[in-house]
Design a protein around this motif. Structure first.
Motif, mmCIF file in Angstrom:
data_model
loop_
_atom_site.group_PDB
_atom_site.id
_atom_site.type_symbol
_atom_site.label_atom_id
_atom_site.label_comp_id
_atom_site.label_asym_id
_atom_site.label_seq_id
_atom_site.Cartn_x
_atom_site.Cartn_y
_atom_site.Cartn_z
ATOM 1 N N GLN A 18 61.264 90.144 -3.148
ATOM 2 C CA GLN A 18 60.661 91.290 -2.469
ATOM 3 C C GLN A 18 59.154 91.343 -2.733
ATOM 4 N N VAL A 19 58.773 91.120 -3.981
ATOM 5 C CA VAL A 19 57.364 91.135 -4.359
ATOM 6 C C VAL A 19 56.614 89.981 -3.695
ATOM 7 N N VAL A 20 57.187 88.784 -3.735
ATOM 8 C CA VAL A 20 56.528 87.606 -3.160
ATOM 9 C C VAL A 20 56.374 87.756 -1.647
ATOM 10 N N SER A 21 57.403 88.274 -0.983
ATOM 11 C CA SER A 21 57.338 88.468 0.460
ATOM 12 C C SER A 21 56.247 89.467 0.843
ATOM 13 N N GLY A 22 56.177 90.576 0.104
ATOM 14 C CA GLY A 22 55.132 91.555 0.374
ATOM 15 C C GLY A 22 53.747 90.987 0.135
ATOM 16 N N ALA A 23 53.598 90.215 -0.933
ATOM 17 C CA ALA A 23 52.304 89.616 -1.251
ATOM 18 C C ALA A 23 51.885 88.617 -0.181
ATOM 19 N N ARG A 24 52.833 87.849 0.308
ATOM 20 C CA ARG A 24 52.533 86.874 1.361
ATOM 21 C C ARG A 24 51.932 87.567 2.580
ATOM 22 N N SER A 25 52.545 88.661 2.999
ATOM 23 C CA SER A 25 52.058 89.403 4.165
ATOM 24 C C SER A 25 50.649 89.940 3.940
ATOM 25 N N VAL A 26 50.390 90.472 2.755
ATOM 26 C CA VAL A 26 49.085 91.065 2.466
ATOM 27 C C VAL A 26 48.011 89.988 2.346
ATOM 28 N N PHE A 27 48.307 88.887 1.672
ATOM 29 C CA PHE A 27 47.324 87.814 1.546
ATOM 30 C C PHE A 27 46.940 87.257 2.907
ATOM 31 N N LEU A 28 47.912 87.107 3.794
ATOM 32 C CA LEU A 28 47.614 86.605 5.130
ATOM 33 C C LEU A 28 46.734 87.580 5.901
ATOM 34 N N ALA A 29 46.994 88.846 5.744
ATOM 35 C CA ALA A 29 46.253 89.860 6.504
ATOM 36 C C ALA A 29 44.879 90.157 5.926
ATOM 37 N N GLU A 30 44.758 90.166 4.600
ATOM 38 C CA GLU A 30 43.538 90.638 3.949
ATOM 39 C C GLU A 30 42.747 89.569 3.212
ATOM 40 N N GLY A 31 43.336 88.375 3.028
ATOM 41 C CA GLY A 31 42.677 87.383 2.199
ATOM 42 C C GLY A 31 42.875 87.699 0.728
ATOM 43 N N PHE A 32 42.387 86.822 -0.135
ATOM 44 C CA PHE A 32 42.587 87.033 -1.572
ATOM 45 C C PHE A 32 41.782 88.231 -2.081
#
Length: 212
Positions: A18-32
């Motif tokens: 759940q954490v990894v999936s959420g992080a993937r979405s945010v990194f793609l949208a916002e960058g590091f």
């Protein structure tokens, strides 16, 4: 002395995916840089305390997201289980999977993030390389060894050949997409690169019976 750039041991629990999936979405949208811990926790539907219990900082979480995605793509690129698949068929299948990844939104965004953050966090680029290109290179080397033993390929340096094949897949389309010259290639453009890469590789390394 070489620096130890490996990520710390990651805790695995029921909310890990759940954490990894959420992080993937945010990194793609916002960058590091733009991906705050608050935003990742909210997207993942967990508390910040829960997120930190799995990943001590954002850098470690980004590395884990990148490693997972790259390993998945490497697995897809070399799904052939038997050593008896003809070399042209094998290379074409690998090339199609590689092209699918290279033209994906994830690949381009992660590539840009790793380049942008390479000075501050050189381990990001190293982990991307180890979990992506290097993993695929190692698996290609194994297949090339078997193909050479069967007399289908004649390769004096299989490590170099594996690296060369990956670079052939980046011709034309990939670099244009990285620099936003080309937004979305059509299938004809992709097939042109794939067929050209396989033909060129076999022209250099294919045994006479395998190039037809």
């Amino acid at each position: 002395m070489d620096l130890d750039c490996s990520a710390p041991q990651i805790k695995r629990g029921r909310k890990y995916d759940q954490v990894v999936s959420g992080a993937r979405s945010v990194f793609l949208a916002e960058g590091f840089e733009g991906a705050s811990v608050d935003l990742i926790a909210r997207e993942a539907g967990v508390s910040k305390a829960t997120l930190y219990s799995y990943f001590p900082d954002k850098r470690v979480l980004f590395i884990e997201v990148t490693k997972q995605e790259c390993a998945l793509q490497a697995d897809r690129a070399l799904q052939v289980e038997t050593e008896d698949v003809p070399v042209r068929q094998m290379l074409t299948g690998v090339a199609q999977s590689m092209m699918s990844f290279l033209t994906s939104e994830f690949a381009h965004r992660i590539f840009r993030i790793c380049v942008a953050e390479s000075d501050r966090f050189p381990e990001l680029g190293r982990e991307f390389y180890v979990s992506g290109p290097k993993l695929l290179e190692d698996r290609l080397i194994m297949y090339f060894d078997h193909a050479c033993a069967r007399g289908e390929l004649e390769i004096p340096d299989v490590q170099l050949a594996a690296s060369q094949f990956q670079e052939l897949m980046k011709a034309d389309v990939f670099i244009k997409m990285v620099f936003n010259v080309l937004e979305e290639p059509d299938q004809e453009e992709l097939d042109r690169v794939i067929d050209g890469a396989v033909d060129m590789f076999l022209a250099r390394y294919g045994a006479p019976a395998a190039t037809s």
